[in-house]
Scaffold this motif. Structure first.
Motif, mmCIF file in Angstrom:
data_model
loop_
_atom_site.group_PDB
_atom_site.id
_atom_site.type_symbol
_atom_site.label_atom_id
_atom_site.label_comp_id
_atom_site.label_asym_id
_atom_site.label_seq_id
_atom_site.Cartn_x
_atom_site.Cartn_y
_atom_site.Cartn_z
ATOM 1 N N TYR A 67 23.525 -28.020 -30.238
ATOM 2 C CA TYR A 67 22.765 -28.936 -29.392
ATOM 3 C C TYR A 67 23.555 -30.225 -29.130
ATOM 4 O O TYR A 67 24.449 -30.595 -29.892
ATOM 5 C CB TYR A 67 21.433 -29.300 -30.068
ATOM 6 N N THR A 68 23.168 -30.919 -28.056
ATOM 7 C CA THR A 68 23.762 -32.220 -27.745
ATOM 8 C C THR A 68 23.131 -33.297 -28.612
ATOM 9 O O THR A 68 22.248 -33.034 -29.434
ATOM 10 C CB THR A 68 23.525 -32.587 -26.273
ATOM 11 N N ASN A 69 23.587 -34.543 -28.375
ATOM 12 C CA ASN A 69 23.057 -35.664 -29.152
ATOM 13 C C ASN A 69 21.573 -35.895 -28.904
ATOM 14 O O ASN A 69 20.881 -36.457 -29.743
ATOM 15 C CB ASN A 69 23.850 -36.947 -28.856
ATOM 16 N N GLY A 71 19.411 -33.365 -28.270
ATOM 17 C CA GLY A 71 18.672 -32.148 -28.574
ATOM 18 C C GLY A 71 18.677 -31.091 -27.493
ATOM 19 O O GLY A 71 17.915 -30.118 -27.564
ATOM 20 N N LYS A 376 20.879 -24.661 -36.831
ATOM 21 C CA LYS A 376 20.785 -25.599 -35.705
ATOM 22 C C LYS A 376 21.848 -26.660 -35.928
ATOM 23 O O LYS A 376 21.763 -27.439 -36.881
ATOM 24 C CB LYS A 376 19.394 -26.230 -35.640
ATOM 25 N N TYR A 378 23.759 -29.851 -34.611
ATOM 26 C CA TYR A 378 23.632 -30.979 -33.680
ATOM 27 C C TYR A 378 24.972 -31.695 -33.557
ATOM 28 O O TYR A 378 25.667 -31.940 -34.545
ATOM 29 C CB TYR A 378 22.549 -31.941 -34.160
ATOM 30 N N THR A 379 25.324 -32.013 -32.325
ATOM 31 C CA THR A 379 26.600 -32.664 -32.040
ATOM 32 C C THR A 379 26.348 -34.007 -31.361
ATOM 33 O O THR A 379 25.258 -34.244 -30.835
ATOM 34 C CB THR A 379 27.459 -31.794 -31.105
ATOM 35 N N LYS A 611 24.801 -33.100 -37.581
ATOM 36 C CA LYS A 611 23.779 -32.599 -38.507
ATOM 37 C C LYS A 611 23.687 -31.085 -38.385
ATOM 38 O O LYS A 611 23.868 -30.534 -37.305
ATOM 39 C CB LYS A 611 22.413 -33.229 -38.196
#
Length: 807
Positions: A67-69, A71, A376, A378-379, A611
């Motif tokens: 996912y992007t920053n 979500g 999941k 997160y990036t 995360k």
């Protein structure tokens, strides 16, 4: 005449006795066979691995997602299968009823095995002499999905029965259905009802209507037969704007995509059916476009499902009729964000595996967890910045003199990384242009020789940390080879004469960088150094080691040291001041290193994973950037101010654009094989590298990389307020050589007494006048100069790959 037992003919046995014996034999055989069967079954039970049905969620194979920053889904990491867990309460009642009606109508009544169904299946199989009715319940199918296998064997069937009783003891019927509906296969590499709903209807399973539920429920019996769609070749006669396009991967035995397919792909791209990166993969023969066509056989099965539901009073007559008459539309769901390449997510995957391995997983376990663990990830990617970067670097007008290599890859290539220097978040990254798809060369991670772009972070940052200032004076002129054994040369043979470090950096002087590097270890107040054109008391090894330590502290990992290779390494002035390194530095690490100057002298590793959550929502990793102070805020600001001059009045003028404060440095290697610009604004740090994959000479220099940097950053900053670099306390102003200069409190410029000297007159003075300090240090100087001569000779051997060619 009466007969007695003794008078009975010999050899005669009563029929009743024979029957009794036969019965006894049959009973004995049954007992023996039963005992044997029981022993076999018990043996199978004993060998069966222990299971814990209550932990069924951990057994489910679930696709991880990135996912992007904010979500937004970037990519679903599909390896072989696409699966996505959905809780029971989000599954429509119609889908549950449809599955039960067609697969196991007495599911809520039996305890794992439906004996009535077993008998019926056995009779059917004996009559037809086939084994097409297996009598498996939903619970038994769940046991097969989670714990056994798909092989058709008696042992597996018996094990399934054994496990099904355990499952029924530990789980509620709803939990069993939840586990089954998330583990069943639905064709086309989809596992579970949520993945199936997204694949075939491009919606969440909770949004399915009755007709769609019945269609999906019918698939599980024979997934490839009852799949909702099949694929066919696309022809030019098709209405390309109204077909469902599927991209299938090519293999080594596939025929190359024809010109007709390429033209169809171009039309699909123009119509928005595929994006630019899909088109590139088709042109590169990595994918082939086909169309999805509704499978009418699946509708026949759907009608049977609806009939069963109606017969079992699970739907009304009106619902039944409406569902039968509903037209099913296939809408293929996308598994990734369109319009961006896989370069960023490739780095995310590599970093995730490293994170998992640091948590105790083996590499194999970490890889399996990445693709099948339902993670999941997160990036910090900003999807808008990523798209902007992709669009700008893909424009061919920035790369004149281009060609296509023998592998079909367009040249020259490019890499660029954008980092928020305050948070250390990698906001965007590309590792090439006009290339896409996984497992391709990611040039953002490939080390290339940095040329002069290394100077701010190796020479000048280290020099400032060892007492140098922007106002220190050096002679920018050809260095006499009779003294040094080697002399670097400036691009275009342009020399400034006596000038300050600021001007040396602004004009990217090779001679100046070389001299400043030598002086990292020197006592700049010693008379032997103050009163001679070139410092005489210094320590080569100490200066080189300090530059190496600086580069390591800001994330450069590709320096070759003597312990790595005693004969060919980077432990010399030439690689560390002019950038002719054995391997070089990657665009990723270059951008990260420059964040030190942009972030008040503090560095932390840039990151692409912020995360990671498990499939149950547990946070198993949270990034925690550890900042280290590499230099003081005052030094960082002064160096930034010097790099602003590079952009305003020096070699980086092509990077300048209105509306933002900009600092940066160009870099060009020998024969223009690599051109760089690495720079920053108060918002972001960005590296740009351009070069050919096979190190051929380019048709342009670093002015072009600076120009591309401007196009990228101007677009990225379009809606951002203007900012200036903030000057910290602890800085004062002094005029040196007629120019206003900045200094950190407690520092002062060195060698200002040399202003106006000429090399010839200075050499004469050096011969005529020897100060006491020189005499006392004769032995030291002799040793130093001997070392210097050896170093110069070594540098000379590398000079062919390190000369700067700034434009």
């Amino acid at each position: 005449m009466k007969y007695s037992k003794n008078n009975k003919p010999r050899g005669m046995i009563k029929l009743s006795s024979v029957l009794k014996i036969l019965i006894l034999i049959v009973v004995a055989a049954i007992i023996i066979l039963g005992s044997m069967a029981t022993a076999i079954v018990l043996g199978i039970f004993k060998k069966a691995p222990v299971i814990d049905p209550s932990e069924y969620r951990s057994q489910l194979s679930e696709t991880s997602r990135i996912y992007t920053n904010d979500g937004k889904l970037i990519e679903t990491l599909v390896s072989d299968e696409f699966s996505e867990f959905v809780p029971y309460e989000d599954i429509p009642k119609n889908l549950v009823n449809a599955i039960v009606a067609i697969e196991d109508e007495r599911f809520f009544e039996h305890s794992g095995v439906d004996y009535k169904r077993v008998v019926g299946a056995l009779i059917h199989d004996l009559k037809t002499r086939s084994f097409d009715q297996g009598a498996s319940t939903i619970t038994m199918q769940l046991a097969k999905n989670l714990y056994t296998s798909f092989s058709k064997s008696v042992v597996r069937k018996i094990t399934d029965v054994y496990y099904s009783y355990q499952i029924e003891e530990d789980l509620t019927k709803e939990q069993i259905l939840e586990a089954y509906l998330n583990s069943a296969g639905f064709s086309k590499g989809t596992v579970g009802v949520q993945a199936a709903a997204k694949t075939f209807f491009n919606k969440n399973v909770s949004e399915l209507d009755l007709a769609e539920c019945a269609l999906l429920a019918g698939v599980t019996n024979l997934p490839e037969k009852y799949t909702p769609y099949n694929t066919q070749e696309i022809s030019p006669e098709d209405d390309l704007g109204n077909i469902e396009v599927v991209l299938l991967p090519k293999n080594e035995n596939s025929k190359p995509n024809s010109d007709e397919i390429i033209e169809i792909a171009k039309s699909l791209n123009e119509l928005g059916q595929i994006d630019n990166f899909d088109l590139i993969q088709i042109q590169n023969d990595l994918m082939v476009p086909v169309k999805a066509v509704f499978n009418k056989t699946s509708q026949e099965r759907q009608k049977l499902v609806l009939k069963k539901m109606h017969e079992q009073n699970l739907i009304t007559n009106e619902e039944y009729e409406n569902a039968l008459n509903e037209k099913i539309d296939i809408n293929i769901g996308s598994r990734k964000e369109s319009g961006i390449s896989s370069f960023y997510t490739d780095v995310v995957q590599k970093n995730t595996i490293k994170i998992l391995m640091n948590s105790g997983y083996t590499k194999e376990e970490a890889t399996s967890k990445l693709f099948n663990g339902g993670l999941k990830i997160y990036t910090p990617m900003d999807i808008d910045i990523q798209r902007t970067l992709e669009q700008v670097v893909s424009n061919p007008k920035y790369y004149y003199g281009g060609f296509t290599d023998k592998n079909g890859v367009i040249q020259p290539q490019v890499a660029s990384v954008i980092i928020d220097q305050k948070t250390h978040e990698v906001k965007a990254l590309v590792g090439g242009r006009n290339v896409s798809g996984g497992r391709l060369l990611n040039r953002a991670l490939v080390p290339r020789q940095p040329g002069s772009s290394i100077k701010p972070i190796s020479v000048y940052l280290t020099a400032f940390n060892n007492g140098a200032t922007a106002g220190d004076v050096y002679l920018d002129s050809k260095m006499p080879e009779k003294i040094f054994g080697y002399s670097p040369r400036n691009s275009g043979n342009y020399y400034q004469g006596w000038t300050t470090i600021r001007n040396l950096l602004r004009q990217s002087s090779n001679v100046g960088a070389f001299q400043v590097a030598r002086d990292i270890s020197a006592d700049k107040d010693a008379k032997a150094n103050k009163n001679s054109t070139y410092s005489k008391v210094y320590n080569d090894e100490e200066s080189i080691n300090k530059m190496v330590d600086t580069l390591k502290s800001i994330g450069v990992s590709t320096i070759v040291e003597k312990k790595d290779n005693p004969t060919w390494n980077d432990m010399d002035y030439s690689p560390l001041t002019l950038g002719g390194m054995s391997y070089g530095i990657s665009p990723f690490e270059m951008a990260g290193a420059f964040t030190t100057l942009a972030n008040e002298g503090k560095y932390a590793n840039p990151y692409v994973v912020s995360k990671i959550e498990s499939n149950t929502g547990e946070v198993i990793y949270q990034v925690d950037p550890k900042e280290e102070e590499i230099t003081t805020p005052q030094n960082a600001y002064i160096l930034t101010d010097m790099l602003r001059d590079v952009v305003k009045r020096g070699t980086g003028r092509n990077a300048s654009f209105a509306g933002q404060d900009i600092a940066g440095k160009t870099g060009t290697t020998n024969d223009k094989k690599d051109v760089w610009f690495v720079g920053y604004t108060p918002y972001y740090t960005c590296s740009v590298w351009i070069g050919n994959d096979k190190n051929q000479k380019l048709s342009f220099g670093s002015t072009q990389s600076a120009y591309l940097w401007k196009q990228i950053m101007r677009a990225v900053h379009e809606d951002l307020d203007k900012k200036e670099f903030e000057e910290p306390n602890g800085i004062y102003t002094k005029y040196v050589n007629g120019r206003r200069e900045l200094f950190a409190d407690g520092t002062k410029p060195h060698y200002t007494n040399k202003m106006g000297w000429y090399k010839d007159s200075q050499e004469k003075k050096s011969e005529d006048k020897k100060d006491d300090n020189d005499k006392n240090n004769d032995n030291e100087k002799k040793s130093s100069n001997e070392n210097e001569s050896k170093t110069r000779k070594k540098s000379s051997s590398k000079s062919i790959i390190t000369d700067e060619n700034e434009e």
